[in-house]
Write a protein that holds these residues in place. Structure first.
Motif, PDB file in Angstrom:
ATOM      1  N   TYR A  94       0.862  -1.283   0.189  1.00  0.00           N
ATOM      2  CA  TYR A  94       0.159   0.166   0.133  1.00  0.00           C
ATOM      3  C   TYR A  94       0.829   1.264  -0.095  1.00  0.00           C
ATOM      4  CZ  TYR A  94      -3.794  -3.098   1.588  1.00  0.00           C
ATOM      5  OH  TYR A  94      -4.543  -4.141   1.864  1.00  0.00           O
ATOM      6  N   CYS A  95       0.656   2.329  -0.742  1.00  0.00           N
ATOM      7  CA  CYS A  95       1.106   3.730  -0.694  1.00  0.00           C
ATOM      8  C   CYS A  95       0.247   4.517   0.173  1.00  0.00           C
ATOM      9  CB  CYS A  95       1.341   4.154  -1.972  1.00  0.00           C
ATOM     10  SG  CYS A  95       0.095   4.678  -3.190  1.00  0.00           S
ATOM     11  N   ALA A  96       0.701   5.304   0.984  1.00  0.00           N
ATOM     12  CA  ALA A  96       0.096   6.283   1.727  1.00  0.00           C
ATOM     13  C   ALA A  96       0.942   7.605   1.652  1.00  0.00           C
ATOM     14  CB  ALA A  96       0.165   5.644   3.045  1.00  0.00           C
ATOM     15  N   ALA A  97       0.072   8.438   2.405  1.00  0.00           N
ATOM     16  CA  ALA A  97       0.568   9.967   2.324  1.00  0.00           C
ATOM     17  C   ALA A  97       0.175  10.386   3.438  1.00  0.00           C
ATOM     18  CB  ALA A  97       0.048  10.694   1.028  1.00  0.00           C
ATOM     19  N   THR A  98       0.831  11.439   4.214  1.00  0.00           N
ATOM     20  CA  THR A  98       0.794  12.142   5.121  1.00  0.00           C
ATOM     21  C   THR A  98       1.010  13.607   5.332  1.00  0.00           C
ATOM     22  OG1 THR A  98       1.547  12.355   7.605  1.00  0.00           O
ATOM     23  CG2 THR A  98       3.336  11.526   6.217  1.00  0.00           C
ATOM     24  N   ASN A  99       0.427  14.539   6.064  1.00  0.00           N
ATOM     25  CA  ASN A  99       0.756  15.890   6.003  1.00  0.00           C
ATOM     26  C   ASN A  99       1.270  16.212   7.303  1.00  0.00           C
ATOM     27  OD1 ASN A  99      -1.339  15.462   7.737  1.00  0.00           O
ATOM     28  ND2 ASN A  99      -2.885  17.006   6.871  1.00  0.00           N
ATOM     29  N   GLY A 100       1.775  15.324   7.944  1.00  0.00           N
ATOM     30  CA  GLY A 100       2.417  15.560   9.317  1.00  0.00           C
ATOM     31  C   GLY A 100       3.907  15.074   9.497  1.00  0.00           C
ATOM     32  N   GLY A 101       4.690  15.294   8.173  1.00  0.00           N
ATOM     33  CA  GLY A 101       6.063  14.931   8.109  1.00  0.00           C
ATOM     34  C   GLY A 101       6.321  13.493   8.131  1.00  0.00           C
ATOM     35  N   VAL A 102       7.606  13.209   7.739  1.00  0.00           N
ATOM     36  CA  VAL A 102       7.970  11.598   7.412  1.00  0.00           C
ATOM     37  C   VAL A 102       7.682  10.778   8.745  1.00  0.00           C
ATOM     38  CG1 VAL A 102       9.627   9.970   6.520  1.00  0.00           C
ATOM     39  CG2 VAL A 102       9.649  12.412   5.867  1.00  0.00           C
ATOM     40  N   GLY A 103       7.135   9.671   8.645  1.00  0.00           N
ATOM     41  CA  GLY A 103       6.669   8.875   9.669  1.00  0.00           C
ATOM     42  C   GLY A 103       6.907   7.355   9.224  1.00  0.00           C
ATOM     43  N   VAL A 104       6.796   6.407  10.351  1.00  0.00           N
ATOM     44  CA  VAL A 104       7.336   5.325   9.965  1.00  0.00           C
ATOM     45  C   VAL A 104       6.213   4.253  10.620  1.00  0.00           C
ATOM     46  CG1 VAL A 104       9.630   5.259   9.936  1.00  0.00           C
ATOM     47  CG2 VAL A 104       8.448   4.892  12.045  1.00  0.00           C
ATOM     48  N   HIS A 105       4.837   4.908  10.971  1.00  0.00           N
ATOM     49  CA  HIS A 105       3.668   4.159  11.730  1.00  0.00           C
ATOM     50  C   HIS A 105       2.658   4.402  10.883  1.00  0.00           C
ATOM     51  CE1 HIS A 105       6.720   5.386  15.163  1.00  0.00           C
ATOM     52  NE2 HIS A 105       6.456   4.220  15.476  1.00  0.00           N
ATOM     53  N   ILE A 106       1.747   3.449  10.864  1.00  0.00           N
ATOM     54  CA  ILE A 106       0.673   3.544  10.252  1.00  0.00           C
ATOM     55  C   ILE A 106      -0.442   4.845  10.417  1.00  0.00           C
ATOM     56  CG2 ILE A 106      -1.535   2.308   9.788  1.00  0.00           C
ATOM     57  CD1 ILE A 106       0.039  -0.446  10.012  1.00  0.00           C
ATOM     58  N   PHE A 107      -0.435   4.863  11.966  1.00  0.00           N
ATOM     59  CA  PHE A 107      -1.302   6.138  12.154  1.00  0.00           C
ATOM     60  C   PHE A 107      -0.969   7.309  11.737  1.00  0.00           C
ATOM     61  CE2 PHE A 107       1.369   7.956  15.606  1.00  0.00           C
ATOM     62  CZ  PHE A 107       2.182   6.988  16.012  1.00  0.00           C
ATOM     63  N   GLU A 108       0.431   7.482  11.115  1.00  0.00           N
ATOM     64  CA  GLU A 108       0.859   8.770  11.007  1.00  0.00           C
ATOM     65  C   GLU A 108       0.461   9.185   9.498  1.00  0.00           C
ATOM     66  OE1 GLU A 108       5.224   7.565  12.094  1.00  0.00           O
ATOM     67  OE2 GLU A 108       5.116   9.879  12.811  1.00  0.00           O
ATOM     68  N   TYR A 109      -0.351   8.161   8.743  1.00  0.00           N
ATOM     69  CA  TYR A 109      -0.483   8.320   7.236  1.00  0.00           C
ATOM     70  C   TYR A 109      -2.013   8.452   7.187  1.00  0.00           C
ATOM     71  CZ  TYR A 109       4.156   7.789   5.953  1.00  0.00           C
ATOM     72  OH  TYR A 109       5.574   7.652   5.932  1.00  0.00           O
ATOM     73  N   TYR A 110      -2.392   9.444   6.593  1.00  0.00           N
ATOM     74  CA  TYR A 110      -3.874   9.789   6.653  1.00  0.00           C
ATOM     75  C   TYR A 110      -4.369   9.453   5.246  1.00  0.00           C
ATOM     76  CZ  TYR A 110      -8.072  12.689   6.752  1.00  0.00           C
ATOM     77  OH  TYR A 110      -9.379  13.129   6.696  1.00  0.00           O
TER      78      TYR A 110
END
Length: 122
Positions: A94-110
């Protein structure tokens, strides 16, 4: 933000594949993008992430040295080059994107794409 992943397939052990993820919509909101995977009977796990500028990258321990994440500004795309594939790499990616900076956890991706199947088998 909409994410479209592609590039999965069947490959023999030791082979290579390149996954692509195209972002569209409100891409100005994106700070970073990542790849996660979920194997049969396993929890979803972090694979790799890259900042939107491309200046920072992170990898899961199980793929370091074999996978490379990159991005292409002109196409608003992120790629995952996977080399020396092993049967244990078999998963839906799965690809994912976030607006909260680079993260390594699922919950960090919106935002999440639909997933693409990678099967490593002889």
């Amino acid at each position: 933000v909409q994410l479209q992943a592609s590039g999965g397939g069947l490959v023999q052990p030791g082979g290579s594949l390149r996954l692509s993820c195209a972002a569209s919509g409100s891409i100005f909101s994106i700070d970073a993008m990542g790849w996660f995977r979920q194997g049969p009977g396993k929890e979803r796990e972090f694979v790799a992430a890259i900042s939107w500028s491309g200046s920072s990258t992170y990898y899961g321990d199980s793929v370091k040295g074999r996978f490379t994440i990159s991005r292409e500004n002109a196409k608003n795309a992120v790629y995952l080059q996977m080399n020396s594939l092993k049967p244990e790499d078999t998963a839906v990616y799965y690809c994912a994107a976030t607006n909260g900076g680079v993260g390594v956890h699922i919950f960090e991706y919106y935002w999440w794409g639909q997933g693409t199947q990678v099967t490593v088998s002889s």
